[in-house]
Design a protein around this motif. Structure first.
Motif, short mmCIF file in Angstrom:
data_model
loop_
_atom_site.label_atom_id
_atom_site.label_comp_id
_atom_site.label_asym_id
_atom_site.label_seq_id
_atom_site.Cartn_x
_atom_site.Cartn_y
_atom_site.Cartn_z
N GLY A 76 0.78 -1.22 0.00
CA GLY A 76 0.00 0.00 0.00
C GLY A 76 0.81 1.27 0.00
O GLY A 76 0.29 2.34 0.30
N GLN A 77 2.07 1.20 -0.36
CA GLN A 77 2.92 2.39 -0.30
C GLN A 77 2.82 3.30 -1.52
O GLN A 77 3.59 4.23 -1.67
CB GLN A 77 4.38 2.02 0.00
CG GLN A 77 5.07 1.17 -1.04
CD GLN A 77 4.96 -0.31 -0.76
OE1 GLN A 77 3.89 -0.81 -0.47
NE2 GLN A 77 6.05 -1.03 -0.87
N ASP B 123 1.65 -7.86 -5.24
CA ASP B 123 0.58 -7.13 -4.58
C ASP B 123 0.18 -7.89 -3.33
O ASP B 123 -0.50 -8.92 -3.39
CB ASP B 123 -0.61 -6.97 -5.52
CG ASP B 123 -1.74 -6.16 -4.89
OD1 ASP B 123 -1.60 -5.71 -3.73
OD2 ASP B 123 -2.76 -5.97 -5.57
N LEU B 124 0.62 -7.39 -2.19
CA LEU B 124 0.37 -8.04 -0.91
C LEU B 124 -0.65 -7.29 -0.08
O LEU B 124 -0.83 -7.59 1.11
CB LEU B 124 1.69 -8.15 -0.13
CG LEU B 124 2.84 -8.86 -0.85
CD1 LEU B 124 4.10 -8.77 -0.02
CD2 LEU B 124 2.47 -10.30 -1.16
N THR B 125 -1.33 -6.33 -0.69
CA THR B 125 -2.20 -5.45 0.10
C THR B 125 -3.33 -6.20 0.81
O THR B 125 -3.59 -5.95 1.99
CB THR B 125 -2.78 -4.31 -0.76
OG1 THR B 125 -3.40 -4.87 -1.93
CG2 THR B 125 -1.71 -3.33 -1.18
N ASP B 126 -4.01 -7.12 0.14
CA ASP B 126 -5.11 -7.84 0.79
C ASP B 126 -4.60 -8.70 1.95
O ASP B 126 -5.17 -8.69 3.04
CB ASP B 126 -5.86 -8.72 -0.22
CG ASP B 126 -6.69 -7.92 -1.19
OD1 ASP B 126 -6.99 -6.74 -0.91
OD2 ASP B 126 -7.06 -8.47 -2.26
N ASN C 126 -4.45 -10.02 7.34
CA ASN C 126 -3.71 -10.88 8.26
C ASN C 126 -2.71 -10.17 9.16
O ASN C 126 -2.12 -10.81 10.04
CB ASN C 126 -3.00 -11.98 7.47
CG ASN C 126 -4.00 -12.86 6.74
OD1 ASN C 126 -4.95 -13.35 7.35
ND2 ASN C 126 -3.82 -13.02 5.45
N TYR C 127 -2.52 -8.87 8.94
CA TYR C 127 -1.54 -8.15 9.76
C TYR C 127 -2.14 -6.86 10.36
O TYR C 127 -2.09 -6.67 11.56
CB TYR C 127 -0.27 -7.84 8.94
CG TYR C 127 0.41 -9.10 8.49
CD1 TYR C 127 1.40 -9.69 9.26
CD2 TYR C 127 0.05 -9.73 7.31
CE1 TYR C 127 2.01 -10.87 8.86
CE2 TYR C 127 0.65 -10.90 6.89
CZ TYR C 127 1.64 -11.47 7.67
OH TYR C 127 2.22 -12.65 7.28
N ILE C 128 -2.69 -5.99 9.51
CA ILE C 128 -3.20 -4.72 10.02
C ILE C 128 -4.40 -4.93 10.95
O ILE C 128 -4.41 -4.43 12.08
CB ILE C 128 -3.57 -3.75 8.88
CG1 ILE C 128 -2.31 -3.30 8.15
CG2 ILE C 128 -4.33 -2.54 9.43
CD1 ILE C 128 -2.57 -2.42 6.95
N ILE C 129 -5.40 -5.65 10.48
CA ILE C 129 -6.60 -5.83 11.30
C ILE C 129 -6.29 -6.55 12.61
O ILE C 129 -6.71 -6.07 13.68
CB ILE C 129 -7.73 -6.51 10.49
CG1 ILE C 129 -8.22 -5.53 9.40
CG2 ILE C 129 -8.89 -6.94 11.39
CD1 ILE C 129 -9.18 -6.10 8.40
#
Length: 111
Positions: A43-44, A67-70, A75-78
């Protein structure tokens, strides 16, 4: 480990000075091994533009931009937000993107 037996290296590549300088160093010190650069889009934004040209110019054989955004969000931010993981009033950001990117690098290395 015998350096002469290393044929390929998968490198987490940001395009910054450190990862750009390490490509020729790896080739020089590991028997001209193939260096495959991998960048993870978490997301950068436009920070990843021009990376392929830079990676190739510094000696990488190719660059994968994944693309690792999803995966990163789900799995990390939430989970980090749910856990309330903060440091000095800041949600842990850059540091918890690294395991997501590392997982993707391992997947590339296995392929």
């Amino acid at each position: 480990m015998d350096k002469s037996k290393i044929k390929k290296v998968v490198l987490a590549y940001s395009g910054g000075l450190d990862t750009s300088v390490i490509i020729p160093w790896l080739k020089e010190n590991y028997n001209n091994c193939e260096v495959i650069a991998v960048s993870g889009n978490v997301g950068q934004g436009d920070e990843l533009e021009g990376l392929e040209e830079k990676a190739i110019k510094t000696g990488a054989s190719k660059l994968y931009v994944l693309d690792l955004t999803d995966d990163y969000v789900d799995n990390y931010i939430i989970p980090t937000m749910k856990a309330g993981a903060v440091y000095e009033d800041y949600l842990l950001g850059t540091s918890h993107a690294r395991p997501c990117i590392a997982k993707a690098l391992v997947e590339i290395a296995i392929k």
